[in-house]
Write an enzyme that holds these catalytic residues in place. Structure first.
Site, PDB file in Angstrom:
ATOM      1  N   LYS A   1      -0.985  15.821   4.417  1.00 42.64           N
ATOM      2  CA  LYS A   1      -1.972  16.151   3.404  1.00 42.64           C
ATOM      3  C   LYS A   1      -2.770  14.902   3.071  1.00 42.64           C
ATOM      4  O   LYS A   1      -2.204  13.869   2.693  1.00 42.64           O
ATOM      5  CB  LYS A   1      -1.311  16.689   2.140  1.00 42.64           C
ATOM      6  CG  LYS A   1      -2.351  17.293   1.186  1.00 42.64           C
ATOM      7  CD  LYS A   1      -2.125  17.025  -0.270  1.00 42.64           C
ATOM      8  CE  LYS A   1      -2.115  15.600  -0.695  1.00 42.64           C
ATOM      9  NZ  LYS A   1      -2.555  15.353  -2.086  1.00 42.64           N
TER      10      LYS A   1
ATOM     11  N   ASP B   1      -7.090  18.056   1.238  1.00 41.70           N
ATOM     12  CA  ASP B   1      -6.962  18.508  -0.144  1.00 41.70           C
ATOM     13  C   ASP B   1      -8.083  17.902  -0.983  1.00 41.70           C
ATOM     14  O   ASP B   1      -7.867  17.005  -1.795  1.00 41.70           O
ATOM     15  CB  ASP B   1      -5.583  18.096  -0.687  1.00 41.70           C
ATOM     16  CG  ASP B   1      -5.308  18.656  -2.061  1.00 41.70           C
ATOM     17  OD1 ASP B   1      -5.941  19.656  -2.432  1.00 41.70           O
ATOM     18  OD2 ASP B   1      -4.447  18.084  -2.766  1.00 41.70           O
TER      19      ASP B   1
ATOM     20  N   LYS C   1     -10.241  19.755  -2.981  1.00 40.67           N
ATOM     21  CA  LYS C   1     -10.445  20.513  -4.228  1.00 40.67           C
ATOM     22  C   LYS C   1     -11.935  20.636  -4.558  1.00 40.67           C
ATOM     23  O   LYS C   1     -12.385  20.305  -5.662  1.00 40.67           O
ATOM     24  CB  LYS C   1      -9.686  19.866  -5.382  1.00 40.67           C
ATOM     25  CG  LYS C   1      -8.173  19.813  -5.193  1.00 40.67           C
ATOM     26  CD  LYS C   1      -7.480  19.230  -6.419  1.00 40.67           C
ATOM     27  CE  LYS C   1      -5.971  19.224  -6.266  1.00 40.67           C
ATOM     28  NZ  LYS C   1      -5.497  18.219  -5.294  1.00 40.67           N
TER      29      LYS C   1
ATOM     30  N   ASP D   1     -18.126  23.040  -7.081  1.00 42.00           N
ATOM     31  CA  ASP D   1     -19.537  22.795  -7.376  1.00 42.00           C
ATOM     32  C   ASP D   1     -20.257  24.123  -7.243  1.00 42.00           C
ATOM     33  O   ASP D   1     -19.618  25.171  -7.087  1.00 42.00           O
ATOM     34  CB  ASP D   1     -20.101  21.735  -6.421  1.00 42.00           C
ATOM     35  CG  ASP D   1     -21.188  20.878  -7.057  1.00 42.00           C
ATOM     36  OD1 ASP D   1     -22.137  21.468  -7.616  1.00 42.00           O
ATOM     37  OD2 ASP D   1     -21.092  19.639  -7.004  1.00 42.00           O
TER      38      ASP D   1
ATOM     39  N   THR E   1      -0.578  21.011 -11.045  1.00 43.25           N
ATOM     40  CA  THR E   1       0.811  20.905 -11.483  1.00 43.25           C
ATOM     41  C   THR E   1       1.015  19.786 -12.498  1.00 43.25           C
ATOM     42  O   THR E   1       2.107  19.647 -13.057  1.00 43.25           O
ATOM     43  CB  THR E   1       1.753  20.695 -10.284  1.00 43.25           C
ATOM     44  OG1 THR E   1       1.282  19.593  -9.499  1.00 43.25           O
ATOM     45  CG2 THR E   1       1.812  21.936  -9.418  1.00 43.25           C
TER      46      THR E   1
ATOM     47  N   ARG F   1       5.528  11.263  -3.068  1.00 44.30           N
ATOM     48  CA  ARG F   1       6.319  10.112  -3.483  1.00 44.30           C
ATOM     49  C   ARG F   1       7.800  10.169  -3.135  1.00 44.30           C
ATOM     50  O   ARG F   1       8.384   9.127  -2.799  1.00 44.30           O
ATOM     51  CB  ARG F   1       6.113   9.873  -4.988  1.00 44.30           C
ATOM     52  CG  ARG F   1       4.771   9.230  -5.289  1.00 44.30           C
ATOM     53  CD  ARG F   1       4.427   9.257  -6.764  1.00 44.30           C
ATOM     54  NE  ARG F   1       3.938  10.575  -7.166  1.00 44.30           N
ATOM     55  CZ  ARG F   1       3.433  10.837  -8.356  1.00 44.30           C
ATOM     56  NH1 ARG F   1       3.359   9.881  -9.276  1.00 44.30           N
ATOM     57  NH2 ARG F   1       2.981  12.035  -8.651  1.00 44.30           N
TER      58      ARG F   1
END
Length: 224
Positions: free
Chosen positions: A32, A59, A61, A64, A115, A205
């Site tokens: 990703k 990713d 996002k 617009d 999230t 992470r």
């Protein structure tokens, strides 16, 4: 998909990202690449990671007006991503145009609710109802717009999957049992998310910042 784990490679240094990707490639299903990575390295960086041989999830996002999002989608054709994200809150017309402009074979999925947000955050932004209701509303809008699926937390994926049987569901914010949650507020384990219907598990992470990223990826893979 044999391994649903996509490693979040949101690192500012391209060489470091490539080195990490090479180390763990046998224990993840894809990579990703988010906004931080794309702003730092652009199409060149995406191409470099793609050379490792696993699918790429961009990713970005996108959010617009419909024409701008469609133009942006055309601009990323060269990267040949497997998955691209847009924001469901951009509305049905924007999502329809994004899907129409997408490269052949690229899944377009809509982000429902980050999230890192909880119900207090929703209230502060003027959204009535709880997190579950908001996710379900936006998932229904994405389905009506003809998208492939949505991004949602592991706490909502079971309900979304029940309503959208053939949808493609990306679940971020995952944490193996016993690990720190960091800035994530609505988390579950990778195993739980998979059992509840997740198609892709985005993990960053817990692998990228582990003392031994390869062993961390192996340990997560072993739970699935």
């Amino acid at each position: 998909m044999s391994n649903p784990v996509y490693l979040a490679l949101d690192l500012p240094n391209l060489d470091a990202a490539k080195a990490l990707a090479e180390r763990v490639k046998s224990h993840v299903g894809g990579f990703k690449l988010g906004l931080e990575f794309f702003c730092a390295h652009g199409h060149h960086g995406v191409h470099e990671i793609a050379q490792i041989g696993l699918p790429i999830f961009l990713d970005l996002k996108l959010h617009d007006i419909p024409n701008t999002v469609a133009a942006a989608m055309h601009a990323i054709h060269v990267s040949e991503p497997a998955i691209v994200t847009v924001h469901a809150s951009g509305g049905r017309a924007m999502m329809e145009d994004a899907k129409a402009a997408a490269p052949n074979g690229t899944k377009i999925v809509a982000v429902t609710m980050l999230t890192s947000l909880d119900e207090r955050d929703l209230t502060r932004t003027g959204v009535d109802g709880n997190a579950h209701d908001q996710v379900m509303r936006l998932a229904e809008l994405a389905q009506d717009a003809g998208l492939d699926g949505v991004v949602c937390s592991g706490q909502e994926v079971r309900a979304v999957h029940k309503r959208w049987k053939d949808g493609f569901f990306v679940v971020p914010g995952l944490r193996p049992a016993g690990s720190a949650t960091g800035d994530q507020k609505r988390v579950v384990t990778p195993r739980q998310a998979r059992d509840d219907g997740a198609s892709v598990l985005v993990i960053g992470r817990p692998i990228s910042r582990a003392d031994d990223p390869v062993q961390a990826a192996r340990d997560i893979e072993a739970t699935l």
